[in-house]
Design a protein around this motif. Structure first.
Motif, PDB file in Angstrom:
ATOM      1  N   ILE A 132       0.849  -1.204   0.000  1.00 39.43           N
ATOM      2  CA  ILE A 132       0.000   0.000   0.000  1.00 39.43           C
ATOM      3  C   ILE A 132       0.883   1.252   0.000  1.00 39.43           C
ATOM      4  CG2 ILE A 132      -1.711   1.307   1.342  1.00 39.43           C
ATOM      5  CD1 ILE A 132      -2.791  -1.458   2.285  1.00 39.43           C
ATOM      6  N   GLY A 133       1.948   1.194   0.798  1.00 35.74           N
ATOM      7  CA  GLY A 133       2.876   2.331   0.877  1.00 35.74           C
ATOM      8  C   GLY A 133       3.430   2.698  -0.493  1.00 35.74           C
ATOM      9  N   ALA A 134       3.710   1.674  -1.318  1.00 33.38           N
ATOM     10  CA  ALA A 134       4.259   1.937  -2.658  1.00 33.38           C
ATOM     11  C   ALA A 134       3.265   2.707  -3.514  1.00 33.38           C
ATOM     12  CB  ALA A 134       4.631   0.615  -3.337  1.00 33.38           C
ATOM     13  N   TRP A 135       1.968   2.536  -3.216  1.00 32.33           N
ATOM     14  CA  TRP A 135       0.933   3.240  -3.993  1.00 32.33           C
ATOM     15  C   TRP A 135       0.778   4.706  -3.590  1.00 32.33           C
ATOM     16  CZ3 TRP A 135      -1.799   2.414  -8.306  1.00 32.33           C
ATOM     17  CH2 TRP A 135      -1.781   1.119  -8.843  1.00 32.33           C
ATOM     18  N   CYS A 136       1.193   5.032  -2.362  1.00 31.98           N
ATOM     19  CA  CYS A 136       0.818   6.376  -1.917  1.00 31.98           C
ATOM     20  C   CYS A 136       1.987   7.342  -1.739  1.00 31.98           C
ATOM     21  CB  CYS A 136      -0.019   6.291  -0.641  1.00 31.98           C
ATOM     22  SG  CYS A 136       0.849   5.591   0.703  1.00 31.98           S
ATOM     23  N   SER A 137       3.191   6.906  -2.082  1.00 30.29           N
ATOM     24  CA  SER A 137       4.294   7.854  -1.958  1.00 30.29           C
ATOM     25  C   SER A 137       4.893   8.187  -3.320  1.00 30.29           C
ATOM     26  CB  SER A 137       5.388   7.280  -1.046  1.00 30.29           C
ATOM     27  OG  SER A 137       6.532   8.093  -1.125  1.00 30.29           O
ATOM     28  N   ASP A 138       4.795   9.455  -3.698  1.00 32.02           N
ATOM     29  CA  ASP A 138       5.485   9.932  -4.908  1.00 32.02           C
ATOM     30  C   ASP A 138       6.911  10.248  -4.491  1.00 32.02           C
ATOM     31  OD1 ASP A 138       3.178   9.740  -6.439  1.00 32.02           O
ATOM     32  OD2 ASP A 138       2.508  11.752  -5.834  1.00 32.02           O
ATOM     33  N   LYS A 152      -3.125   9.916   2.311  1.00 32.40           N
ATOM     34  CA  LYS A 152      -2.971   9.150   1.062  1.00 32.40           C
ATOM     35  C   LYS A 152      -2.907   7.647   1.376  1.00 32.40           C
ATOM     36  CE  LYS A 152      -1.057  10.320  -2.669  1.00 32.40           C
ATOM     37  NZ  LYS A 152      -0.124  10.602  -3.761  1.00 32.40           N
ATOM     38  N   TYR A 153      -2.268   7.309   2.481  1.00 31.47           N
ATOM     39  CA  TYR A 153      -2.185   5.898   2.875  1.00 31.47           C
ATOM     40  C   TYR A 153      -3.574   5.353   3.194  1.00 31.47           C
ATOM     41  CZ  TYR A 153      -0.631   1.535   4.919  1.00 31.47           C
ATOM     42  OH  TYR A 153      -0.444   0.189   5.167  1.00 31.47           O
ATOM     43  N   ARG A 154      -4.352   6.153   3.955  1.00 32.70           N
ATOM     44  CA  ARG A 154      -5.719   5.710   4.323  1.00 32.70           C
ATOM     45  C   ARG A 154      -6.563   5.508   3.062  1.00 32.70           C
ATOM     46  NH1 ARG A 154      -4.941   9.071   8.843  1.00 32.70           N
ATOM     47  NH2 ARG A 154      -5.740  10.899   7.735  1.00 32.70           N
ATOM     48  N   ALA A 157      -5.358   2.369   1.354  1.00 37.32           N
ATOM     49  CA  ALA A 157      -5.754   1.186   2.139  1.00 37.32           C
ATOM     50  C   ALA A 157      -7.236   0.899   1.933  1.00 37.32           C
ATOM     51  CB  ALA A 157      -5.437   1.422   3.615  1.00 37.32           C
ATOM     52  N   ASP A 158      -8.011   1.968   1.809  1.00 36.95           N
ATOM     53  CA  ASP A 158      -9.452   1.832   1.600  1.00 36.95           C
ATOM     54  C   ASP A 158      -9.734   1.261   0.201  1.00 36.95           C
ATOM     55  OD1 ASP A 158     -11.997   2.192   2.682  1.00 36.95           O
ATOM     56  OD2 ASP A 158     -12.304   3.875   1.263  1.00 36.95           O
ATOM     57  N   LYS A 159      -9.009   1.793  -0.776  1.00 35.89           N
ATOM     58  CA  LYS A 159      -9.172   1.346  -2.162  1.00 35.89           C
ATOM     59  C   LYS A 159      -8.816  -0.142  -2.307  1.00 35.89           C
ATOM     60  CE  LYS A 159      -7.519   2.577  -6.765  1.00 35.89           C
ATOM     61  NZ  LYS A 159      -6.515   3.337  -7.471  1.00 35.89           N
ATOM     62  N   THR A 164      -5.942  -8.912  -4.184  1.00 36.01           N
ATOM     63  CA  THR A 164      -4.519  -8.702  -4.477  1.00 36.01           C
ATOM     64  C   THR A 164      -4.268  -7.233  -4.813  1.00 36.01           C
ATOM     65  OG1 THR A 164      -4.503 -10.908  -5.419  1.00 36.01           O
ATOM     66  CG2 THR A 164      -2.646  -9.504  -5.991  1.00 36.01           C
ATOM     67  N   ILE A 165      -3.179  -6.706  -4.287  1.00 39.62           N
ATOM     68  CA  ILE A 165      -2.827  -5.313  -4.593  1.00 39.62           C
ATOM     69  C   ILE A 165      -1.965  -5.307  -5.851  1.00 39.62           C
ATOM     70  CG2 ILE A 165      -1.642  -3.241  -3.753  1.00 39.62           C
ATOM     71  CD1 ILE A 165      -2.384  -4.106  -0.936  1.00 39.62           C
ATOM     72  N   PRO A 166      -2.401  -4.571  -6.887  1.00 41.98           N
ATOM     73  CA  PRO A 166      -1.611  -4.583  -8.127  1.00 41.98           C
ATOM     74  C   PRO A 166      -0.281  -3.841  -7.987  1.00 41.98           C
ATOM     75  CG  PRO A 166      -3.499  -3.111  -8.336  1.00 41.98           C
ATOM     76  CD  PRO A 166      -3.604  -3.730  -6.978  1.00 41.98           C
ATOM     77  N   LEU A 167       0.618  -4.155  -8.884  1.00 44.73           N
ATOM     78  CA  LEU A 167       1.923  -3.481  -8.905  1.00 44.73           C
ATOM     79  C   LEU A 167       1.756  -2.076  -9.471  1.00 44.73           C
ATOM     80  CD1 LEU A 167       5.138  -3.872  -8.856  1.00 44.73           C
ATOM     81  CD2 LEU A 167       4.890  -4.444 -11.286  1.00 44.73           C
TER      82      LEU A 167
END
Ligand SMILES: Cc1cc2nc3c(=O)[nH]c(=O)nc-3n(C[C@H](O)[C@H](O)[C@H](O)COP(=O)(O)O)c2cc1C
Length: 212
Positions: A132-138, A152-154, A157-159, A164-167
């Motif tokens: 999840i962290g990889a999705w929310c940090s530019d 952004k993390y919340r 995490a909600d999304k 499975t979390i995609p790459l």
């Protein structure tokens, strides 16, 4: 503060040409095992140096996740400052400072992206929170506050509440394909042992002793 008398002697067993494997990756593997057996924390952490003409040199710590005859693999954000530099200039250097063993290993080589399939394979093994962290940090962008990041993390995490979390397309691995690898072993009176392997095309590696 004057710290000029902050010093110690480097006392360790000497390193001789006969001690070294002809294959630097095998030699690295042996030293990596010895570093982790010696209890060096984060023995896979290394300093990664990058350079491009517009921003100059830059350095940061990253974690080695895989190594084999093809090279050394780490993972990161493909839009980060390091990645922008790598896109401009693929020549990089890496340094493992295994100081409790009076050792360092320095690698110079060319950095290339690994395949999306290989990145996905590793991404899938990461803890869910890190995915999840990889999705929310530019990574490397300026942000206004910590709460912006947490928000952004919340949201991420909600999304990705279930399944499975995609790459993320902005995240993946790089391989450093070495053209030289140096093994440094500290010795008394600063007469350290240094051996540098240099890639000789398809004919393997040459090994030379360097002055300390
Ligand atoms: C022990 C440690 C391990 C780290 N591992 C990684 C890593 O594997 N990948 C990564 O992108 N950043 C890692 N970082 C963060 C980087 O040092 C750096 O802050 C980040 O990658 C942004 O670098 P850049 O702005 O130069 O691109 C690590 C930091 C430390 C201290």
């Amino acid at each position: 503060m004057d710290i000029s008398d902050y010093r110690r002697e480097y006392m360790s067993q000497g390193l001789d040409l006969n001690d070294l494997d002809k294959d630097p990756i095998k030699q690295y593997e042996l030293w990596f095992q010895q570093a982790s057996e010696a209890g060096i924390q984060d023995a896979n952490a290394f300093s990664l140096a990058t350079y491009d003409i517009t921003s100059g040199p830059s350095l940061r710590t990253v974690l080695l996740k895989l190594f084999d005859a093809k090279g050394f693999v780490f993972f990161t954000n493909y839009n980060s400052q390091k990645s922008k530099q790598i896109q401009g200039n693929g020549q990089v250097a890496m340094l493992f400072p295994w100081l409790p063993l009076n050792r360092q290993v320095k690698v110079e080589g060319r950095c290339e992206k690994i395949s999306t399939a290989a990145s996905l394979k590793y991404f899938a093994t990461r803890p869910r929170g890190s995915q999840i962290g990889a999705w929310c940090s530019d990574q490397s962008e300026v942000i206004e506050s910590r709460s912006f990041l947490e928000q952004k993390y919340r949201e991420a995490a909600d999304k990705f509440k279930s399944g499975t979390i995609p790459l993320p397309s902005s995240w993946g691995g790089y391989r450093i394909v070495p053209h030289s690898i140096e093994f440094w072993q500290g010795q008394e009176n600063r007469l350290h042992d240094r051996f540098k392997y240099t890639k000789q095309g398809s004919e393997g590696w040459s090994i030379e002793r360097l002055a300390p």
